[in-house]
Design an enzyme around this catalytic site. Structure first.
Site, PDB file in Angstrom:
ATOM      1  N   ASN A   1      39.073  27.643  49.771  1.00  0.00           N
ATOM      2  CA  ASN A   1      38.384  28.249  48.709  1.00  0.00           C
ATOM      3  C   ASN A   1      38.097  27.363  47.726  1.00  0.00           C
ATOM      4  O   ASN A   1      39.130  26.727  47.353  1.00  0.00           O
ATOM      5  CB  ASN A   1      38.769  29.789  48.452  1.00  0.00           C
ATOM      6  CG  ASN A   1      39.673  29.833  47.153  1.00  0.00           C
ATOM      7  OD1 ASN A   1      39.131  29.742  45.950  1.00  0.00           O
ATOM      8  ND2 ASN A   1      40.881  29.717  47.527  1.00  0.00           N
TER       9      ASN A   1
ATOM     10  N   ASN B   1      48.471  31.444  35.328  1.00  0.00           N
ATOM     11  CA  ASN B   1      48.092  30.674  36.454  1.00  0.00           C
ATOM     12  C   ASN B   1      48.103  29.265  36.007  1.00  0.00           C
ATOM     13  O   ASN B   1      47.021  28.777  35.375  1.00  0.00           O
ATOM     14  CB  ASN B   1      47.061  31.140  36.969  1.00  0.00           C
ATOM     15  CG  ASN B   1      46.190  30.117  37.912  1.00  0.00           C
ATOM     16  OD1 ASN B   1      46.705  29.182  38.422  1.00  0.00           O
ATOM     17  ND2 ASN B   1      45.132  30.618  38.591  1.00  0.00           N
TER      18      ASN B   1
ATOM     19  N   CYS C   1      45.889  26.594  39.890  1.00  0.00           N
ATOM     20  CA  CYS C   1      44.553  26.689  40.567  1.00  0.00           C
ATOM     21  C   CYS C   1      43.999  25.222  40.737  1.00  0.00           C
ATOM     22  O   CYS C   1      43.761  24.403  39.829  1.00  0.00           O
ATOM     23  CB  CYS C   1      43.458  27.367  39.957  1.00  0.00           C
ATOM     24  SG  CYS C   1      41.883  27.528  40.629  1.00  0.00           S
TER      25      CYS C   1
ATOM     26  N   ILE D   1      53.687  30.339  46.708  1.00  0.00           N
ATOM     27  CA  ILE D   1      52.842  29.253  46.275  1.00  0.00           C
ATOM     28  C   ILE D   1      51.429  29.784  46.106  1.00  0.00           C
ATOM     29  O   ILE D   1      50.829  30.735  46.570  1.00  0.00           O
ATOM     30  CB  ILE D   1      52.752  28.200  47.308  1.00  0.00           C
ATOM     31  CG1 ILE D   1      52.305  28.604  48.663  1.00  0.00           C
ATOM     32  CG2 ILE D   1      54.213  27.659  47.486  1.00  0.00           C
ATOM     33  CD1 ILE D   1      52.079  27.584  49.806  1.00  0.00           C
TER      34      ILE D   1
ATOM     35  N   THR E   1      47.556  28.027  46.461  1.00  0.00           N
ATOM     36  CA  THR E   1      46.963  27.407  47.515  1.00  0.00           C
ATOM     37  C   THR E   1      47.104  25.728  47.512  1.00  0.00           C
ATOM     38  O   THR E   1      47.549  24.988  46.335  1.00  0.00           O
ATOM     39  CB  THR E   1      45.424  27.410  47.454  1.00  0.00           C
ATOM     40  OG1 THR E   1      44.669  26.982  46.226  1.00  0.00           O
ATOM     41  CG2 THR E   1      44.977  28.967  47.628  1.00  0.00           C
TER      42      THR E   1
ATOM     43  N   GLY F   1      51.910  33.213  50.485  1.00  0.00           N
ATOM     44  CA  GLY F   1      51.478  32.024  51.087  1.00  0.00           C
ATOM     45  C   GLY F   1      51.417  32.451  52.642  1.00  0.00           C
ATOM     46  O   GLY F   1      52.431  32.274  53.329  1.00  0.00           O
ATOM     47  N   GLY F   2      50.284  32.871  53.065  1.00  0.00           N
ATOM     48  CA  GLY F   2      50.067  33.196  54.240  1.00  0.00           C
ATOM     49  C   GLY F   2      50.789  34.528  54.858  1.00  0.00           C
ATOM     50  O   GLY F   2      50.736  34.701  56.205  1.00  0.00           O
TER      51      GLY F   2
END
Lengths: 255, 300
Positions: B68, B125, B128, B189, B191, B241-242
């Protein structure tokens, strides 16, 4: 509460090229669905995890059926094309806003390009008054008889000239110069922009059904953003094709 | 059986929350289930003013995941305070507010504006990959990371979680730096920076060229990093994370996570979070686990 629907594939057949025609039994969706809306179809695949947004081609409320007419473009749609009668698909819908259809009869021009043609079929079933439909494809046209059955006047346009008008749909629209109260269009973004420019020139408002890559389909991920400046606003904002659209007014889109 | 966990004095009924940016402020998912079933809702990044995000395409599917490049599109802190906090407070869940900014002063401004509001924790954050200024530039340099955290900490009247990027040589170095800057917890984490090319147009698929990779494909990397960071610092970890199912969630807890966040899986299955909440309970019952601390960080 929103719920997944496990919809049984009632019929699936290859149409032409890489386009498939599929009917699924989903009365809960059919009951509330409107032309121009779509469903997310979940792949169930580990390698292609995102659901695929596919617009309703037909909504057959009395039989509880939804018709999808889709093109195979990747792993997800390939998977759907391999479905057999009796297989089940996980669906979420109806999603999005759909077309605005006035109650009173009007003169309508409907312009579809490529795989943007199917969502306009259900629309034509609801339009009152004179309807001119322009179906633009590269090669073989699709759904011509289905559109004729709605009572619309159908103009077939092919880029290779294999049948009908040899050229783009919008070129024929311009040549025929049919007066209209409203334009409805779905197709590639470049085509929609040309339709929008033409509509502005003729002072006719157009409803355009837009497409963008999306992840969630329900307004969360902000993947499918489109620049929209509503009447009275002094700047544009990022709206979501999945939730605020997919249908927008042409004069509110920042092309 | 006790599924509750504690981070910096805040008690969560269970260890499941949402990864920022994959759950909005919960409104859309409240149409699928009661948000009160979650330990916390971690909202999409909030900035000082409206951010319009990047050009489209912003999404590209990849094998077992997605890229993304949304670019932290959000309506700004005023909108968030007026609309999203009152909405979320209707549910029996904690609110973690993700803070984004281009500069240290922007991070501080959002934090200050929210500090007296009815929220539970901040998540900073600094990771990003999709914004040109701020974001990840703070998260990839230990000194800058420590500075921004210590500055934001001055304005934060709620506990401060710092979200880390995996796009670094050694994530433990950044983790140590943010803890020394005053972080009460770390989340990881964010991305992984990635790319996809359309061979037909011979162009980068995403308008922004690069995007952040998430989804099941990144899980082993994320898990390894949670394990490493758990060995390196003493603050609680929110692992992500996933994570798509209960087994994934339990792996992160065993690697050292106190809480876990479900991200991309929300798109593939809107019920993923609550299925994991139930799944963890089932696992605990089956294995006679009274408290998650019995398995947390159990991997030597």
């Amino acid at each position: 509460m929103k719920k997944f629907i496990f919809a049984e594939v009632v019929e699936i057949k290859h149409m032409i090229e890489d386009i498939y025609d599929m009917y699924v039994y989903a009365p809960e969706i059919a009951k509330n669905a409107k032309p121009g809306q779509f469903a997310e179809i979940y792949t169930g695949l580990g390698e292609a995890i995102l659901p695929r947004p596919i617009s309703f081609c037909e909504i057959i409320k009395e039989k509880g059926l939804i018709r999808f007419c889709f093109r195979v473009v990747g792993k997800g749609t390939k998977h759907f094309s391999e479905m057999k009668k009796g297989d089940k698909l996980r669906l979420l819908g109806p999603l999005g806003n759909g077309f605005e259809i006035p109650d009173a009869p009007q003169k309508s021009i409907v312009i579809g390009g490529g795989i943007g043609i199917p969502p306009l079929l259900e629309l034509c079933k609801h339009l009152k008054g004179e309807v001119h439909v322009f179906l633009g494809t590269r090669e073989e046209p699709i759904l011509v008889e289905d559109f004729e059955k709605t009572g619309a006047i159908v103009h077939v346009c092919t880029e290779n000239g294999c049948t009908g008008y040899h050229g783009y749909a919008i070129t024929l629209v311009d040549e025929l110069n049919i007066p209209a109260d409203m334009i409805y269009s779905c197709g590639p973004k470049i085509m929609l922009k040309i339709v929008s420019d033409w509509a502005k020139k003729k002072n006719i408002r157009a409803q355009v059904s837009m497409e963008e890559r999306m992840a969630c389909g329900i307004g969360v991920c902000c993947g499918c953003a489109i620049k929209i400046q509503k009447k009275g606003e002094d700047d544009w904002h990022s709206l979501k094709v999945c939730k605020d659209g997919p249908v927008f007014w042409n004069d509110e889109v920042i092309w | 059986m006790n599924t509750s966990v504690n981070i910096a004095g805040v008690c969560f009924k269970n260890p499941v929350t949402t990864a920022s940016g994959t759950f909005g402020s919960g409104k859309e998912y409240s149409e699928f289930f009661d948000l009160g079933r979650l330990g916390a809702v971690t909202v999409k990044g909030v900035a000082t003013t409206e951010w319009k995000g990047n050009n489209c395409p912003r999404i590209a599917e990849t094998y077992g995941g997605m890229l993304n490049s949304v670019g932290l599109q959000n309506p700004g802190v005023d909108y968030f305070i007026k609309n999203d906090i009152p909405f979320l407070r209707k549910y029996d869940t904690k609110i973690i507010v993700n803070i984004c900014g281009h500069t240290v002063s922007e991070y501080c401004e959002v934090t200050e504006r929210l500090s007296d509001e009815d929220i539970d924790l901040f998540e900073l954050n600094i990771s990003c990959p999709n914004v040109s200024a701020g974001g990840i530039t703070f998260g990839t340099d230990a000194k800058m990371a420590e500075t921004v955290v210590s500055e934001v900490k001055k304005y934060a009247k709620k506990p401060l979680i710092v979200k880390l990027t995996p796009n670094v040589t050694d994530i433990t170095e950044i983790a140590r730096a943010v803890v020394s800057g005053g972080a009460d917890a770390v989340s990881l984490i964010n991305t992984l920076k990635g790319m996809k090319i359309d061979i037909n147009t011979r162009k980068a698929f995403l308008a922004n060229k690069f995007g952040g990779l998430s989804g099941p494909a990144v899980k082993p990397v994320a898990l390894r990093m949670v394990y490493e960071v758990n060995k390196a610092v003493d603050v609680p970890i929110i692992g992500m994370g996933g994570i798509s199912n209960t087994e994934d969630a339990l792996e992160f807890i065993m690697a050292g996570a106190t809480m876990i966040s479900v991200g991309t899986a929300n798109f593939a299955n809107p019920y993923a979070t609550v299925e994991i909440v139930d799944g963890i309970k089932e696992y605990m019952e089956k294995n006679n686990i009274k408290d998650l601390s019995e398995i947390r960080g159990i991997i030597e």
